[in-house]
Scaffold this motif. Structure first.
Motif, PDB file in Angstrom:
ATOM      1  N   ASP A  17       0.832  -1.207   0.000  1.00  0.00           N
ATOM      2  CA  ASP A  17       0.000   0.000   0.000  1.00  0.00           C
ATOM      3  C   ASP A  17       0.865   1.254   0.000  1.00  0.00           C
ATOM      4  N   ALA A  18       1.944   1.231   0.774  1.00  0.00           N
ATOM      5  CA  ALA A  18       2.832   2.392   0.849  1.00  0.00           C
ATOM      6  C   ALA A  18       3.533   2.647  -0.475  1.00  0.00           C
ATOM      7  N   LEU A  19       3.949   1.571  -1.152  1.00  0.00           N
ATOM      8  CA  LEU A  19       4.657   1.719  -2.426  1.00  0.00           C
ATOM      9  C   LEU A  19       3.704   1.993  -3.592  1.00  0.00           C
ATOM     10  N   SER A  20       2.467   1.572  -3.466  1.00  0.00           N
ATOM     11  CA  SER A  20       1.506   1.701  -4.581  1.00  0.00           C
ATOM     12  C   SER A  20       1.179   3.143  -4.916  1.00  0.00           C
ATOM     13  N   VAL A  21       1.309   4.044  -3.953  1.00  0.00           N
ATOM     14  CA  VAL A  21       0.915   5.437  -4.184  1.00  0.00           C
ATOM     15  C   VAL A  21       2.079   6.296  -4.688  1.00  0.00           C
ATOM     16  N   LEU A  22       3.258   5.714  -4.839  1.00  0.00           N
ATOM     17  CA  LEU A  22       4.407   6.494  -5.295  1.00  0.00           C
ATOM     18  C   LEU A  22       4.243   6.902  -6.757  1.00  0.00           C
ATOM     19  N   GLU A  23       4.784   8.057  -7.096  1.00  0.00           N
ATOM     20  CA  GLU A  23       4.818   8.530  -8.470  1.00  0.00           C
ATOM     21  C   GLU A  23       6.244   8.956  -8.803  1.00  0.00           C
ATOM     22  N   ARG A  24       6.551   8.944 -10.089  1.00  0.00           N
ATOM     23  CA  ARG A  24       7.878   9.368 -10.523  1.00  0.00           C
ATOM     24  C   ARG A  24       7.956  10.886 -10.599  1.00  0.00           C
ATOM     25  N   THR A  25       8.884  11.450  -9.864  1.00  0.00           N
ATOM     26  CA  THR A  25       9.213  12.867  -9.972  1.00  0.00           C
ATOM     27  C   THR A  25      10.722  12.981  -9.877  1.00  0.00           C
ATOM     28  N   GLY A  26      11.316  13.790 -10.725  1.00  0.00           N
ATOM     29  CA  GLY A  26      12.761  13.912 -10.702  1.00  0.00           C
ATOM     30  C   GLY A  26      13.436  12.746 -11.393  1.00  0.00           C
ATOM     31  N   SER A  27      14.655  12.467 -11.003  1.00  0.00           N
ATOM     32  CA  SER A  27      15.463  11.435 -11.652  1.00  0.00           C
ATOM     33  C   SER A  27      15.051  10.042 -11.198  1.00  0.00           C
ATOM     34  N   ASN A  28      15.558   9.033 -11.919  1.00  0.00           N
ATOM     35  CA  ASN A  28      15.298   7.652 -11.518  1.00  0.00           C
ATOM     36  C   ASN A  28      15.922   7.362 -10.157  1.00  0.00           C
ATOM     37  N   GLU A  29      17.096   7.924  -9.912  1.00  0.00           N
ATOM     38  CA  GLU A  29      17.745   7.711  -8.617  1.00  0.00           C
ATOM     39  C   GLU A  29      16.907   8.308  -7.487  1.00  0.00           C
ATOM     40  N   ALA A  30      16.261   9.439  -7.760  1.00  0.00           N
ATOM     41  CA  ALA A  30      15.382  10.038  -6.755  1.00  0.00           C
ATOM     42  C   ALA A  30      14.180   9.133  -6.486  1.00  0.00           C
ATOM     43  N   PHE A  31      13.675   8.486  -7.535  1.00  0.00           N
ATOM     44  CA  PHE A  31      12.548   7.562  -7.387  1.00  0.00           C
ATOM     45  C   PHE A  31      12.963   6.349  -6.550  1.00  0.00           C
ATOM     46  N   ILE A  32      14.150   5.822  -6.809  1.00  0.00           N
ATOM     47  CA  ILE A  32      14.644   4.681  -6.037  1.00  0.00           C
ATOM     48  C   ILE A  32      14.816   5.066  -4.571  1.00  0.00           C
ATOM     49  N   GLN A  33      15.352   6.250  -4.335  1.00  0.00           N
ATOM     50  CA  GLN A  33      15.518   6.708  -2.955  1.00  0.00           C
ATOM     51  C   GLN A  33      14.166   6.866  -2.270  1.00  0.00           C
ATOM     52  N   LYS A  34      13.165   7.299  -3.040  1.00  0.00           N
ATOM     53  CA  LYS A  34      11.815   7.433  -2.490  1.00  0.00           C
ATOM     54  C   LYS A  34      11.284   6.061  -2.053  1.00  0.00           C
ATOM     55  N   ILE A  35      11.588   5.021  -2.826  1.00  0.00           N
ATOM     56  CA  ILE A  35      11.180   3.659  -2.466  1.00  0.00           C
ATOM     57  C   ILE A  35      11.852   3.233  -1.166  1.00  0.00           C
ATOM     58  N   VAL A  36      13.160   3.469  -1.071  1.00  0.00           N
ATOM     59  CA  VAL A  36      13.908   3.101   0.134  1.00  0.00           C
ATOM     60  C   VAL A  36      13.369   3.849   1.350  1.00  0.00           C
ATOM     61  N   ASP A  37      13.117   5.144   1.184  1.00  0.00           N
ATOM     62  CA  ASP A  37      12.586   5.945   2.289  1.00  0.00           C
ATOM     63  C   ASP A  37      11.207   5.444   2.722  1.00  0.00           C
ATOM     64  N   THR A  38      10.385   5.091   1.739  1.00  0.00           N
ATOM     65  CA  THR A  38       9.041   4.583   2.041  1.00  0.00           C
ATOM     66  C   THR A  38       9.117   3.272   2.803  1.00  0.00           C
ATOM     67  N   LEU A  39      10.029   2.400   2.404  1.00  0.00           N
ATOM     68  CA  LEU A  39      10.196   1.128   3.116  1.00  0.00           C
ATOM     69  C   LEU A  39      10.698   1.364   4.538  1.00  0.00           C
ATOM     70  N   SER A  40      11.563   2.339   4.707  1.00  0.00           N
ATOM     71  CA  SER A  40      12.072   2.654   6.051  1.00  0.00           C
ATOM     72  C   SER A  40      10.966   3.178   6.952  1.00  0.00           C
ATOM     73  N   ILE A  41      10.106   4.032   6.407  1.00  0.00           N
ATOM     74  CA  ILE A  41       8.969   4.546   7.181  1.00  0.00           C
ATOM     75  C   ILE A  41       8.021   3.411   7.545  1.00  0.00           C
ATOM     76  N   THR A  42       7.756   2.520   6.573  1.00  0.00           N
ATOM     77  CA  THR A  42       6.881   1.372   6.826  1.00  0.00           C
ATOM     78  C   THR A  42       7.484   0.452   7.871  1.00  0.00           C
ATOM     79  N   ASN A  43       8.796   0.318   7.859  1.00  0.00           N
ATOM     80  CA  ASN A  43       9.493  -0.478   8.865  1.00  0.00           C
ATOM     81  C   ASN A  43       9.177   0.035  10.271  1.00  0.00           C
TER      82      ASN A  43
END
Length: 249
Positions: free
Chosen positions: A42-68
């Motif tokens: 659910d946390a990852l499903s609402v993500l959207e691409r903004t900025g670079s691909n590396e920024a998107f990957i970091q957003k995924i990592v940050d989201t997983l950390s918050i979910t943790n």
């Protein structure tokens, strides 16, 4: 779900428009594993691409950390210190001729290329730690009684440790993301034989069917993604008409 468990603790995401695929497996034997995997997707499903691909990957990592942290807080509020709520996760991101795989736990990513299927993630498990230390031969790992004991998961520790793998995409590559319910029933060699068709719909159907025939003692989730490259463009695409499928049983 599988043929034994009453609750399906697996969840998945397919968002080809973002180049994002995810499999999450709630930790079997722990309280509310199905809730844990649902919170991850659910946390990852609402993500959207903004900025670079590396920024998107970091957003995924940050989201997983918050979910943790949310999972740890939920576990403490519901169960005190007696139990843990957790989920494994494996994430595939494809963009601009490159792929990135992120994972924690024993949900796996495989890559089929040039007629060969390779497991490209390494399970975060007690058995693999024994193998790495030289205390256990690799060929004894799968049958070891502690093979199901994982050492990382979302919600398992205060600080989340995510592994990352990056590589180049090639036309015809097929990625397989799966929960451990699949590789508990089928060896890597048995899984590879289904990739000779290179049709991901047929691949997934055959994998799920074969695992169910074996008894499927755990939930099984598999996502197969085939890469189609346009040689006349600099960027990669996985076109809408290319074949991708996921099955949850």
């Amino acid at each position: 779900m599988g043929t034994v468990r009453e609750v399906n603790e697996d969840n998945y995401i397919e968002r080809p428009e973002l180049g994002l695929w995810v499999v999450a497996d709630g930790m079997g034997g722990h309280s509310a594993g199905d809730i844990a995997s649902t919170m991850v997707v659910d946390a990852l499903s609402v993500l959207e691409r903004t900025g670079s691909n590396e920024a998107f990957i970091q957003k995924i990592v940050d989201t997983l950390s918050i979910t943790n942290q949310k999972l740890r807080q939920m576990a403490f509020s519901r169960f005190g210190k007696k139990s843990m709520v957790g989920s494994t996760v494996v994430v595939l991101v494809c963009f601009d001729n490159k792929y990135t795989i992120l994972w924690a736990g024993d949900s796996r990513a495989y890559l089929y290329n040039s007629g060969k299927l390779d497991q490209v993630t390494r399970d975060h498990s007690h058995v693999n730690e024994l193998v790495d230390s030289g205390a256990l031969p690799q060929d004894e790992a799968e049958a070891h009684p502690l093979a199901n004991v994982i050492t990382r998961a979302i919600g398992a520790a205060q600080d989340l440790n995510i592994d990352r793998l990056d590589g180049d995409l090639n036309s015809g590559d097929i990625f397989l993301l799966c929960s451990d319910g699949l590789n508990k029933e089928l060896t890597d060699g048995e899984i590879q034989q289904f990739f000779t068709t290179e049709n991901v719909v047929d691949i997934n159907k055959a994998l799920i069917h074969s695992a169910l025939i074996r008894g499927a003692k755990d939930n099984i989730t598999a996502i197969s993604v085939k890469v189609d490259m346009d040689d006349e463009k600099d960027d990669y695409t996985i076109p809408a008409q290319s074949l991708k499928t996921s099955d949850m049983v």
